[in-house]
Design a protein around this motif. Structure first.
Motif, mmCIF file in Angstrom:
data_model
loop_
_atom_site.group_PDB
_atom_site.id
_atom_site.type_symbol
_atom_site.label_atom_id
_atom_site.label_comp_id
_atom_site.label_asym_id
_atom_site.label_seq_id
_atom_site.Cartn_x
_atom_site.Cartn_y
_atom_site.Cartn_z
ATOM 1 N N GLN A 185 15.606 -53.255 -30.366
ATOM 2 C CA GLN A 185 15.582 -52.054 -29.542
ATOM 3 C C GLN A 185 14.263 -51.303 -29.729
ATOM 4 O OE1 GLN A 185 18.122 -51.033 -27.387
ATOM 5 N NE2 GLN A 185 18.961 -53.053 -27.868
ATOM 6 N N ARG A 186 13.871 -50.577 -28.708
ATOM 7 C CA ARG A 186 12.732 -49.669 -28.847
ATOM 8 C C ARG A 186 13.246 -48.406 -29.534
ATOM 9 N NH1 ARG A 186 10.525 -48.199 -23.407
ATOM 10 N NH2 ARG A 186 9.398 -50.172 -23.536
ATOM 11 N N LEU A 187 12.759 -48.137 -30.758
ATOM 12 C CA LEU A 187 13.261 -47.027 -31.565
ATOM 13 C C LEU A 187 12.307 -45.846 -31.511
ATOM 14 C CD1 LEU A 187 14.602 -48.908 -34.714
ATOM 15 C CD2 LEU A 187 15.776 -48.361 -32.579
ATOM 16 N N LEU A 188 12.879 -44.672 -31.380
ATOM 17 C CA LEU A 188 12.138 -43.414 -31.310
ATOM 18 C C LEU A 188 12.510 -42.624 -32.568
ATOM 19 C CD1 LEU A 188 13.119 -42.666 -27.603
ATOM 20 C CD2 LEU A 188 11.157 -44.012 -28.416
ATOM 21 N N VAL A 189 11.564 -42.503 -33.500
ATOM 22 C CA VAL A 189 11.877 -41.948 -34.818
ATOM 23 C C VAL A 189 10.798 -40.960 -35.229
ATOM 24 C CG1 VAL A 189 13.103 -44.041 -35.537
ATOM 25 C CG2 VAL A 189 10.646 -43.818 -35.994
ATOM 26 N N GLN A 190 11.078 -40.230 -36.312
ATOM 27 C CA GLN A 190 10.055 -39.415 -36.948
ATOM 28 C C GLN A 190 9.301 -40.259 -37.974
ATOM 29 O OE1 GLN A 190 13.221 -36.265 -37.688
ATOM 30 N NE2 GLN A 190 11.380 -34.987 -37.570
ATOM 31 N N ASP A 191 8.190 -39.708 -38.480
ATOM 32 C CA ASP A 191 7.424 -40.482 -39.457
ATOM 33 C C ASP A 191 8.109 -40.429 -40.823
ATOM 34 O OD1 ASP A 191 6.571 -38.195 -40.944
ATOM 35 O OD2 ASP A 191 4.944 -37.863 -39.524
ATOM 36 N N ARG A 192 7.510 -41.126 -41.788
ATOM 37 C CA ARG A 192 8.159 -41.295 -43.082
ATOM 38 C C ARG A 192 8.116 -40.051 -43.967
ATOM 39 N NH1 ARG A 192 6.300 -46.417 -41.740
ATOM 40 N NH2 ARG A 192 7.914 -48.043 -41.927
ATOM 41 N N GLU A 193 7.513 -38.952 -43.488
ATOM 42 C CA GLU A 193 7.612 -37.695 -44.213
ATOM 43 C C GLU A 193 9.035 -37.137 -44.141
ATOM 44 O OE1 GLU A 193 5.558 -36.044 -45.997
ATOM 45 O OE2 GLU A 193 3.540 -36.772 -45.536
ATOM 46 N N PHE A 194 9.820 -37.615 -43.171
ATOM 47 C CA PHE A 194 11.124 -37.033 -42.900
ATOM 48 C C PHE A 194 12.235 -37.948 -43.398
ATOM 49 C CE2 PHE A 194 8.168 -35.047 -40.066
ATOM 50 C CZ PHE A 194 8.555 -33.706 -40.068
ATOM 51 N N HIS A 195 13.221 -37.323 -44.021
ATOM 52 C CA HIS A 195 14.237 -38.098 -44.711
ATOM 53 C C HIS A 195 15.102 -38.957 -43.792
ATOM 54 C CE1 HIS A 195 16.006 -39.056 -48.525
ATOM 55 N NE2 HIS A 195 17.210 -38.869 -48.062
ATOM 56 N N PRO A 196 15.440 -38.533 -42.561
ATOM 57 C CA PRO A 196 16.217 -39.443 -41.700
ATOM 58 C C PRO A 196 15.515 -40.784 -41.490
ATOM 59 C CG PRO A 196 16.274 -37.236 -40.803
ATOM 60 C CD PRO A 196 15.280 -37.202 -41.932
ATOM 61 N N ARG A 197 14.195 -40.738 -41.362
ATOM 62 C CA ARG A 197 13.443 -41.994 -41.210
ATOM 63 C C ARG A 197 13.515 -42.813 -42.501
ATOM 64 N NH1 ARG A 197 8.806 -44.196 -38.862
ATOM 65 N NH2 ARG A 197 8.642 -46.320 -39.664
ATOM 66 N N ARG A 198 13.373 -42.134 -43.644
ATOM 67 C CA ARG A 198 13.429 -42.873 -44.905
ATOM 68 C C ARG A 198 14.827 -43.454 -45.127
ATOM 69 N NH1 ARG A 198 10.553 -38.385 -46.892
ATOM 70 N NH2 ARG A 198 12.261 -37.773 -48.292
ATOM 71 N N ALA A 199 15.865 -42.697 -44.732
ATOM 72 C CA ALA A 199 17.230 -43.212 -44.869
ATOM 73 C C ALA A 199 17.420 -44.445 -43.986
ATOM 74 C CB ALA A 199 18.238 -42.133 -44.487
ATOM 75 N N LEU A 200 16.848 -44.417 -42.790
ATOM 76 C CA LEU A 200 16.933 -45.575 -41.903
ATOM 77 C C LEU A 200 16.174 -46.761 -42.498
ATOM 78 C CD1 LEU A 200 17.666 -46.940 -39.203
ATOM 79 C CD2 LEU A 200 15.569 -45.930 -38.249
ATOM 80 N N ASP A 201 14.960 -46.517 -42.997
ATOM 81 C CA ASP A 201 14.167 -47.586 -43.610
ATOM 82 C C ASP A 201 14.940 -48.246 -44.751
ATOM 83 O OD1 ASP A 201 12.117 -46.984 -41.878
ATOM 84 O OD2 ASP A 201 10.858 -45.989 -43.386
ATOM 85 N N GLN A 202 15.550 -47.419 -45.590
ATOM 86 C CA GLN A 202 16.281 -47.960 -46.742
ATOM 87 C C GLN A 202 17.495 -48.781 -46.305
ATOM 88 O OE1 GLN A 202 17.065 -44.395 -48.938
ATOM 89 N NE2 GLN A 202 14.891 -44.057 -49.421
ATOM 90 N N ALA A 203 18.205 -48.295 -45.297
ATOM 91 C CA ALA A 203 19.375 -49.029 -44.807
ATOM 92 C C ALA A 203 18.957 -50.361 -44.190
ATOM 93 C CB ALA A 203 20.137 -48.187 -43.792
ATOM 94 N N MET A 204 17.857 -50.358 -43.457
ATOM 95 C CA MET A 204 17.372 -51.608 -42.859
ATOM 96 C C MET A 204 16.931 -52.584 -43.950
ATOM 97 S SD MET A 204 17.449 -51.478 -39.419
ATOM 98 C CE MET A 204 16.081 -52.395 -38.680
ATOM 99 N N ALA A 205 16.252 -52.083 -44.978
ATOM 100 C CA ALA A 205 15.789 -52.955 -46.049
ATOM 101 C C ALA A 205 16.967 -53.561 -46.803
ATOM 102 C CB ALA A 205 14.891 -52.165 -47.004
ATOM 103 N N ARG A 206 18.002 -52.750 -47.072
ATOM 104 C CA ARG A 206 19.169 -53.267 -47.791
ATOM 105 C C ARG A 206 19.875 -54.360 -46.988
ATOM 106 N NH1 ARG A 206 19.875 -47.742 -49.233
ATOM 107 N NH2 ARG A 206 21.374 -47.443 -47.543
ATOM 108 N N ALA A 207 19.805 -54.246 -45.657
ATOM 109 C CA ALA A 207 20.447 -55.247 -44.804
ATOM 110 C C ALA A 207 19.501 -56.394 -44.451
ATOM 111 C CB ALA A 207 20.956 -54.588 -43.519
ATOM 112 N N SER A 208 18.279 -56.375 -45.037
ATOM 113 C CA SER A 208 17.265 -57.415 -44.781
ATOM 114 C C SER A 208 16.961 -57.528 -43.285
ATOM 115 C CB SER A 208 17.726 -58.771 -45.336
ATOM 116 O OG SER A 208 17.945 -58.691 -46.735
ATOM 117 N N LEU A 209 16.828 -56.393 -42.628
ATOM 118 C CA LEU A 209 16.544 -56.355 -41.200
ATOM 119 C C LEU A 209 15.128 -55.834 -40.977
ATOM 120 C CD1 LEU A 209 19.906 -54.803 -39.926
ATOM 121 C CD2 LEU A 209 19.215 -57.216 -39.831
ATOM 122 N N ALA A 210 14.513 -56.232 -39.885
ATOM 123 C CA ALA A 210 13.159 -55.807 -39.545
ATOM 124 C C ALA A 210 13.179 -55.073 -38.209
ATOM 125 C CB ALA A 210 12.219 -57.010 -39.470
#
Length: 305
Positions: A185-210
């Protein structure tokens, strides 16, 4: 020049004579007269006309009187402020928080303040520096990570991260979305200064998704606005705008969430008031977002000093 003698000057002006004023300020008439003459010497002004009849302000005295009133009023205000601080009372409270938290959590909470609560003001700060504002004038800081050990804090709420889609999107009838569905999907997010983005990054990494196509925005509101045009899926934590449909984002270990924490200085003169307001904010978040927002732990108790 002393504030005491300025008060004597005002008392004489109000009472109309030194004799009457001496009874008001509980100073003998000769002593009051001597102190008024000392005030004149200190100022280099003749404040009173001393001829036959009642003591009267001179032209210089009448011109100086408003300045004396201002000085005494400012001193009284300073003394009242000092007394309030010494008693732990707060007339004002400065709250620092990320912009989305201010808009969606703090502002609605401020609408519930009572008449005897401090007058609030707010500062928008990015999450990575928000606790530092407590060293620069803020009284209460709200962040998305536990506060450092130098501060005392309270866990406020666990808030979901949403995937927002337009009302015409094929997901518009769903209530939740597994994060694997974001792949491609085309994702519209904030940069990594913001915690929702970091929470998403962490969840994707735990699921081994790119990720596939990702666009970053300075504010969650703009990300939602672009999603409303049908140009992608906004992944943010703020409340819905522009008629978007929210889907709770679910990772392999449960809903993707951000945590809100309140923090303040334990040595703040109004620490008891701040803690009380933080506790009410916590209950407000739970009432607003449901029991699923309740933190697992009540927070870290104040440090011993």
């Amino acid at each position: 020049m002393e504030l005491r003698t300025l008060r004597y000057l005002l008392a004489v002006e109000r009472a109309g004579s030194v004799t009457a004023a001496s009874r008001v300020v509980h100073v003998t008439q000769p002593s009051l007269s001597r102190q008024l003459r000392q005030l004149e010497r200190d100022l280099g002004l003749i404040l009173f006309t001393r001829d036959e009849g009642p003591l009267r302000l001179s032209a210089a005295g009448r011109e100086f009187l408003p300045a004396a009133r201002r000085l005494v009023a400012q001193a009284d205000e300073a003394l009242a402020t000092a007394a309030a601080i010494a008693a732990g009372r707060m007339e004002h409270i400065i709250i620092a928080a990320p912009g989305t938290t201010l808009t969606d959590v703090v502002a609605p909470f401020l609408a519930t303040l009572r008449e005897d609560d401090p007058m609030p003001s707010v500062r928008a700060e990015i999450p990575t520096v928000v606790y530092g504002t407590l060293e620069h004038g803020a009284d209460l800081a709200i962040g998305t990570t536990p506060p450092p050990s130098t501060l005392t804090g309270l866990a406020l709420a666990n808030l979901p991260v949403f995937a927002y889609v337009s009302r015409t999107h094929r997901w518009r009838h769903r209530r939740a979305l597994p994060i694997e569905d974001l792949v491609g999907q085309r994702l519209l997010v904030q940069d990594r200064e913001f915690h929702p983005r970091r929470a998403l990054d962490q969840a994707m990494a735990r699921a081994s998704l790119a990720y596939g196509e990702v666009y970053e925005f300075d504010t969650a509101e703009v990300a939602q606005a672009v999603a409303a045009s049908g140009k992608g899926v906004a992944v943010v934590s703020d409340d819905p705008r522009f008629g978007l449909h929210p889907l709770v984002l679910v990772g392999g270990d449960g809903p993707v969430q951000i945590s809100l924490w309140a923090a303040w200085r334990i040595d703040h003169h109004g620490a008891t008031t701040i803690e009380r307001i933080a506790g009410r904010l916590r209950e407000f978040c739970i009432d607003r977002y449901g029991e699923q927002a309740r933190p697992a732990a009540p927070g870290r108790p104040p440090r011993s000093t």
